[in-house]
Scaffold this active site. Structure first.
Site, PDB file in Angstrom:
ATOM      1  N   LYS A  32      51.912 -19.942 -46.410  1.00 30.91           N
ATOM      2  CA  LYS A  32      53.100 -19.075 -46.337  1.00 30.91           C
ATOM      3  C   LYS A  32      54.013 -19.353 -47.513  1.00 30.91           C
ATOM      4  CE  LYS A  32      52.621 -17.148 -42.147  1.00 30.91           C
ATOM      5  NZ  LYS A  32      53.467 -17.193 -40.995  1.00 30.91           N
ATOM      6  N   GLU A  83      42.600 -14.546 -50.471  1.00 32.08           N
ATOM      7  CA  GLU A  83      43.024 -13.146 -50.334  1.00 32.08           C
ATOM      8  C   GLU A  83      44.528 -13.099 -50.132  1.00 32.08           C
ATOM      9  OE1 GLU A  83      40.866 -11.445 -47.008  1.00 32.08           O
ATOM     10  OE2 GLU A  83      39.045 -12.471 -47.653  1.00 32.08           O
ATOM     11  N   LYS A 109      47.865 -12.241 -48.218  1.00 28.66           N
ATOM     12  CA  LYS A 109      48.199 -12.092 -46.795  1.00 28.66           C
ATOM     13  C   LYS A 109      49.155 -10.896 -46.675  1.00 28.66           C
ATOM     14  CE  LYS A 109      49.557 -14.574 -42.677  1.00 28.66           C
ATOM     15  NZ  LYS A 109      50.632 -13.694 -42.212  1.00 28.66           N
ATOM     16  N   ASP A 146      58.886 -20.150 -38.108  1.00 34.73           N
ATOM     17  CA  ASP A 146      57.790 -21.036 -38.532  1.00 34.73           C
ATOM     18  C   ASP A 146      58.171 -22.511 -38.409  1.00 34.73           C
ATOM     19  OD1 ASP A 146      56.209 -18.858 -39.074  1.00 34.73           O
ATOM     20  OD2 ASP A 146      56.621 -18.826 -41.215  1.00 34.73           O
ATOM     21  N   ARG A 166      46.086  -5.323 -32.411  1.00 35.37           N
ATOM     22  CA  ARG A 166      45.592  -6.633 -31.977  1.00 35.37           C
ATOM     23  C   ARG A 166      46.070  -6.945 -30.552  1.00 35.37           C
ATOM     24  NH1 ARG A 166      47.516 -12.146 -34.916  1.00 35.37           N
ATOM     25  NH2 ARG A 166      49.482 -11.368 -34.112  1.00 35.37           N
TER      26      ARG A 166
HETATM   27  P1  NAD Z   1      50.182 -14.752 -39.007  1.00 33.63           P
HETATM   28  O1  NAD Z   1      50.859 -13.484 -39.361  1.00 33.63           O
HETATM   29  O2  NAD Z   1      50.758 -15.982 -39.560  1.00 33.63           O
HETATM   30  O3  NAD Z   1      48.628 -14.672 -39.459  1.00 33.63           O
HETATM   31  C1  NAD Z   1      47.633 -13.928 -38.821  1.00 33.63           C
HETATM   32  C2  NAD Z   1      47.594 -12.506 -39.260  1.00 33.63           C
HETATM   33  O4  NAD Z   1      47.541 -12.379 -40.675  1.00 33.63           O
HETATM   34  C3  NAD Z   1      46.337 -11.781 -38.834  1.00 33.63           C
HETATM   35  O5  NAD Z   1      46.400 -11.360 -37.492  1.00 33.63           O
HETATM   36  C4  NAD Z   1      46.299 -10.617 -39.784  1.00 33.63           C
HETATM   37  O6  NAD Z   1      46.939  -9.541 -39.162  1.00 33.63           O
HETATM   38  C5  NAD Z   1      47.134 -11.057 -40.945  1.00 33.63           C
HETATM   39  N1  NAD Z   1      46.483 -10.959 -42.268  1.00 33.63           N
HETATM   40  C6  NAD Z   1      47.058 -10.380 -43.359  1.00 33.63           C
HETATM   41  N2  NAD Z   1      46.250 -10.431 -44.421  1.00 33.63           N
HETATM   42  C7  NAD Z   1      45.104 -11.035 -44.012  1.00 33.63           C
HETATM   43  C8  NAD Z   1      43.885 -11.351 -44.667  1.00 33.63           C
HETATM   44  N3  NAD Z   1      43.671 -11.072 -45.966  1.00 33.63           N
HETATM   45  N4  NAD Z   1      42.930 -11.969 -43.956  1.00 33.63           N
HETATM   46  C9  NAD Z   1      43.115 -12.275 -42.639  1.00 33.63           C
HETATM   47  N5  NAD Z   1      44.273 -11.993 -41.952  1.00 33.63           N
HETATM   48  C10 NAD Z   1      45.253 -11.379 -42.635  1.00 33.63           C
HETATM   49  O7  NAD Z   1      50.064 -14.950 -37.498  1.00 33.63           O
HETATM   50  P2  NAD Z   1      50.506 -14.042 -36.329  1.00 33.63           P
HETATM   51  O8  NAD Z   1      50.006 -14.720 -35.113  1.00 33.63           O
HETATM   52  O9  NAD Z   1      50.102 -12.640 -36.571  1.00 33.63           O
HETATM   53  O10 NAD Z   1      52.066 -14.056 -36.373  1.00 33.63           O
HETATM   54  C11 NAD Z   1      52.783 -15.222 -36.421  1.00 33.63           C
HETATM   55  C12 NAD Z   1      53.749 -15.118 -37.586  1.00 33.63           C
HETATM   56  O11 NAD Z   1      54.581 -13.986 -37.388  1.00 33.63           O
HETATM   57  C13 NAD Z   1      54.653 -16.322 -37.670  1.00 33.63           C
HETATM   58  O12 NAD Z   1      54.114 -17.308 -38.507  1.00 33.63           O
HETATM   59  C14 NAD Z   1      55.939 -15.732 -38.191  1.00 33.63           C
HETATM   60  O13 NAD Z   1      55.951 -15.787 -39.593  1.00 33.63           O
HETATM   61  C15 NAD Z   1      55.881 -14.306 -37.734  1.00 33.63           C
HETATM   62  N6  NAD Z   1      56.772 -14.166 -36.554  1.00 33.63           N
HETATM   63  C16 NAD Z   1      58.089 -14.063 -36.823  1.00 33.63           C
HETATM   64  C17 NAD Z   1      58.998 -13.961 -35.785  1.00 33.63           C
HETATM   65  C18 NAD Z   1      60.457 -13.812 -36.097  1.00 33.63           C
HETATM   66  O14 NAD Z   1      61.261 -13.812 -35.169  1.00 33.63           O
HETATM   67  N7  NAD Z   1      60.841 -13.684 -37.369  1.00 33.63           N
HETATM   68  C19 NAD Z   1      58.547 -13.979 -34.448  1.00 33.63           C
HETATM   69  C20 NAD Z   1      57.193 -14.087 -34.218  1.00 33.63           C
HETATM   70  C21 NAD Z   1      56.308 -14.190 -35.274  1.00 33.63           C
END
Ligand code: NAD
Length: 327
Positions: free
Chosen positions: A310, A113, A115, A38, A136
């Protein structure tokens, strides 16, 4: 920073982020913790905002998810399954609220909500019958995982009404199932999963449905692809309708009028987080009025009308300790 330095730094960040993203999304094996990802991502967003001419369509800031696994049939989503913008502190939430109120003159309230830290899925129902489940994927194309989702007890095969509808939500592994799964894997000399999110993602991509059935996955639904299929005029109303249809939603949700109320909800669940039987990594804040959502619109990657707060990284450690302690 000078432009030539920005070019080099952007290149470096994109290389790292792409590598981490592939390991996380395609192999379900994260190489770094989320807060490291992040932080690098936020730096890239800031550099691209300072030098918009350096934004390229293949930048990770312009696309969703990862590659599509070849073991599954591909499904083209009727409407894209997007990501969410991030907030890391109260100031970010205040800036979000200000942006929203500039983008619409309609009265604003927010739906807060949890997450859920799992894997986004889409469920299609035809005349009330569950006919297709998908991941997705890259947001436009996902993997067809109907047989695997058919093993998930919280997903009804039939809705309470014969509706044709596509609902979306998160498929997750409860903390207790995760702890038990890793205990058995360790006993049998298998590699353990890093966290419940990776365990859920790995399980949903299993080609053997019997194995998926044993994994004890669950779901929380939180949106409808085509809101025209419901009579609700708000996000909270849509969630209530999903409940009435027999779909499982998360009931830890609240309508908030302003950032102070949102912040109260955030803090409350930061404290409750270790005691929930599912992982959450933050709070999603959504404009409640569906009409206002339409007016506010979308970027290429996420709705402008929602944001994901977050939780700070040290909270994650507290949770890990708590799980170990309660097993
Ligand atoms: P995200 O996880 O930050 O947010 C989007 C997702 O949140 C949605 O697709 C949905 O699946 C989820 N979600 C859960 N509860 C929800 C709710 N109540 N309403 C709506 N959506 C909800 O974004 P992303 O694109 O899925 O993933 C990116 C995130 O994944 C990054 O911010 C990081 O934290 C993580 N990531 C980590 C690594 C790593 O190496 N650790 C690598 C890639 C991504």
């Amino acid at each position: 920073m000078k432009q030539e330095d920005a070019v080099l730094r952007i290149e470096e960040l994109r290389k790292d982020l792409d590598k981490w993203n592939t390991a996380y999304n395609d192999a379900d094996q994260p190489l770094v913790e989320d807060h490291i990802f992040d932080k690098a991502y936020a730096e890239l967003v800031a550099l691209e905002a300072a030098y918009p001419e350096l934004v390229t369509p293949d930048s990770i800031t312009q696309r969703v998810g990862g590659a599509i696994s070849t073991g599954f049939t591909k499904v083209t989503h009727d409407s894209p399954m997007l990501s969410l913008g991030n907030a890391f502190n109260k100031e970010d939430l205040e800036a979000f609220d200000k942006r929203i109120r500039k983008l619409t003159e309609l009265p604003i309230e927010y739906m807060c909500e949890l997450k859920i830290d799992g894997l986004a899925v889409s469920l299609k129902y035809e005349n009330g019958r569950f006919v297709q489940g998908a991941t997705r994927g890259d947001g436009r194309i996902g993997e067809e995982i109907t047989a695997n989702l058919n093993t998930v007890k919280s997903i009804p095969r039939r809705l309470a009404q014969p509706l044709t509808i596509e609902v979306r939500g998160e498929c997750y592994m409860p903390k207790t199932s995760f702890a038990e799964l890793n205990r058995v894997r360790e006993e049998n000399g298998h590699e353990v999963f890093a966290n419940p999110r990776n365990a859920a993602a790995g399980s949903l991509r299993q080609l053997d449905t019997k194995v998926v059935a044993e994994r004890n996955l669950s779901t929380f639904l939180y949106s409808v692809a085509d809101l025209g299929s419901l009579s609700a005029t708000t996000q909270s109303g849509a969630l209530d309708e999903l409940d009435r249809l027999g779909l499982t939603t998360n009931h830890e949700r609240r309508i908030c009028q302003n950032v102070a109320e949102i912040w109260e909800f955030v803090q409350e669940f930061q404290e409750k987080r270790p005691h929930l039987d599912y992982e959450i990594d933050g709070i999603v804040i959504k404009v409640n009025s569906l009409q206002a959502q339409q007016e506010i619109g979308y970027t290429v990657k996420a709705p402008r009308w929602a944001i994901a707060y977050k939780f700070p990284a040290e909270e994650a450690e507290t949770v890990v300790n708590e799980i170990e302690w309660t097993i």
